[in-house]
Design a protein around this motif. Structure first.
Motif, PDB file in Angstrom:
ATOM      1  N   GLU A  80      -5.550   6.148   3.815  1.00  0.00           N
ATOM      2  CA  GLU A  80      -6.621   5.172   3.650  1.00  0.00           C
ATOM      3  C   GLU A  80      -7.923   5.911   3.326  1.00  0.00           C
ATOM      4  OE1 GLU A  80      -6.264   2.041   3.472  1.00  0.00           O
ATOM      5  OE2 GLU A  80      -4.290   1.695   4.355  1.00  0.00           O
ATOM      6  N   ARG A  95       0.841  -1.203   0.000  1.00  0.00           N
ATOM      7  CA  ARG A  95       0.000   0.000   0.000  1.00  0.00           C
ATOM      8  C   ARG A  95       0.875   1.253   0.000  1.00  0.00           C
ATOM      9  NH1 ARG A  95      -5.149  -2.482   1.769  1.00  0.00           N
ATOM     10  NH2 ARG A  95      -6.190  -0.483   2.171  1.00  0.00           N
ATOM     11  N   PRO A 125      -8.937   0.211   5.763  1.00  0.00           N
ATOM     12  CA  PRO A 125      -7.567  -0.212   6.082  1.00  0.00           C
ATOM     13  C   PRO A 125      -7.464  -1.730   6.237  1.00  0.00           C
ATOM     14  CG  PRO A 125      -8.258   1.613   7.494  1.00  0.00           C
ATOM     15  CD  PRO A 125      -9.475   1.154   6.752  1.00  0.00           C
TER      16      PRO A 125
END
Length: 484
Positions: free
Chosen positions: A205, A183, A284
């Motif tokens: 996020e 990520r 998340p």
């Protein structure tokens, strides 16, 4: 009060909810796609701002007092668009959209570099963002030299609203620059397209705060200054938040113009060789997978055009009782296909036609073919270890019970139909705005709607549909060989 803004290809939608998630009102403004050359598809980013102003002005006519009590905004938007910004914050050229195919050679070149599939978990498709910038470097070098930031469409809207260049994980996963497992932006992937990390937006996020509404814009729109703007989501992830498709193994089948089999995951499960998308989810620590069919209801719309018969009339001719597949087989590759073939050049076709093949027989073949394409995606997901036990149907095609019974039978899964309501991307964006503003529990907010009814597989016809599916599968390589 919380606002969801969904930037679509054909319109921008604004949707207002309260703290109980009750929808208070919505408004939309149209957008126009520009196609200056064959294969090109562009938007003027300034039209997104004009559409936002128009939609909120319409909403203010009936909900001005509610807008004045706004506490959070969430953003959703069509993915993969390349919006290039210079050092002064000005747009350099029109945004190159997700359905633009000009960079197919650049996409193939990047995809041949093994780091892209290894780090992003996806094939580099022509519609993704990275090949568009590689095309720009080769074909518009002067413009490319002025790129200070590359923003996704909804994040350009955020730049106007807040002054901040920020994106989030779900949308950024569709650029081919994100290490989807970690990520985070990857310097090697950026370097392969002549870019650096400084030219990327900051990442958060989707449930986190990502800027606050500027006083100047707030005054113009009739909203409180300083209210938080959530990271938001790409359109499919936002729709999943609206549908409550956020828990591991939860899934929906979207029978829209294109078709999407969307599955939420609590871990990263890439399978690029099958042309399944593996992206970050908006929440998340979650990811999602998508099998994508390029012509779902568009296949029925095509049959509607050539028979001069409305789609609803075509399906009505089939009656209420699901019929076994006939000898006619349709391949729904009118615009190529994504999952599992990754074949932009393939085109559709009929096989098994006879003098007895009437209009209802062709309709039955078209509906069945779309179901078979969903089964291809289901099989591709299964290869990664994602096993679905049921799906929720959304999209225009979900209004046909006949089609849904065929889908349930082909997938051998129950298909849930949610109670009426708006659970799309704008609603999901509003939910994300609520979460970011109130630091709320995402799982407590992103719940699924109640199920109105469930359509189960027709076991009497399972064998017949299985046999027809195997015929369908055998036709792709035959057609591919004939077209080569």
């Amino acid at each position: 009060m919380y606002l969801g803004l969904d930037l679509g290809t054909s319109s921008l939608k604004a949707l207002l909810i309260d703290d109980t998630q009750r929808i208070l009102g919505s408004a939309s403004a149209p957008l126009t796609v520009e196609r200056p050359h064959h294969g090109w598809s562009e938007h003027d980013p300034d039209s997104w701002i004009a559409a936002t102003r128009k939609a909120l002005a319409e909403l203010a006519n009936t909900h001005a007092s509610e807008l004045a009590k706004m506490r959070g905004i969430g953003l959703s938007g069509h993915m993969h668009g390349a919006t290039t910004i210079d050092k002064d914050g000005k747009v350099i050229r029109p945004c190159i959209l997700w359905n633009d195919t000009r960079s197919y050679e650049e996409a193939a070149e990047l995809d041949a570099d093994p780091q892209f599939r290894r780090l992003t978990g996806n094939i580099v498709f022509p519609g993704f963002t990275a090949p568009k910038l590689k095309w720009m470097a080769a074909d518009e070098p002067e413009a490319f030299s002025r790129v200070a930031k590359v923003l996704l469409p909804k994040d350009y809207l955020r730049l106007w609203l807040s002054g901040d260049a920020i994106s989030e994980m779900s949308d950024s996963a569709g650029t081919s620059w994100l290490d989807v497992g970690k990520r985070a932006w990857d310097d090697g992937l950026l370097s392969a397209t002549g870019l650096e990390r400084r030219q990327m937006p900051a990442l958060v996020e989707g449930t986190e705060r990502a800027g606050a509404l500027r006083a100047e814009v707030a005054s113009e729109l009739g909203l409180p200054a300083g209210i938080p703007i959530a990271g938001g989501a790409g359109d499919n992830a936002a729709s999943a938040c609206g549908m409550g498709t956020v828990g591991d193994g939860h899934a929906f089948a979207s029978l829209g113009t294109s078709g999407v089999l969307f599955a939420a995951n609590n871990r990263y499960l890439p399978n690029p060789d099958s042309a399944v998308h593996a992206f970050c989810h908006a929440l998340p620590g979650t990811w999602h997978q998508m099998g994508v069919i390029l012509s779902a209801t568009d296949s029925l719309n095509w049959l509607s055009r050539i028979t001069s018969t409305k789609p609803s009339a075509l399906t009505a001719e089939l009656g209420d009782t699901l019929l076994a597949p006939g000898p006619e087989v349709f391949l729904p590759y009118l615009s190529g296909e994504r999952t599992p073939h990754n074949d932009a050049a393939i085109r559709g076709g009929f096989a098994g036609l006879g003098h007895e093949s009437d209009r209802p027989a062709l309709t039955r073949a078209v509906l069945g073919a779309v179901c078979f394409a969903f089964r291809d995606s289901l099989a591709a997901l299964a290869q990664t270890g994602t096993v679905l036990t049921r799906v929720t149907a959304i999209g225009g095609g979900s209004k046909s019970d006949y089609w849904l019974e065929a889908l349930a039978t082909v997938l051998d899964l129950p298909v849930d139909i949610p109670e009426g309501g708006d659970f799309g991307a704008a609603f999901g964006a509003a939910r994300l705005g609520l979460i970011a503003a109130e630091n709320a529990d995402p799982l407590a907010i992103c719940t699924a709607p109640k199920t109105e009814t469930t359509i189960h597989p027709n076991r009497d016809l399972t064998g017949a549909f299985d046999e027809a599916y195997h015929t369908y599968r055998a036709l792709y390589p035959a057609l591919k060989g004939a077209m080569s």
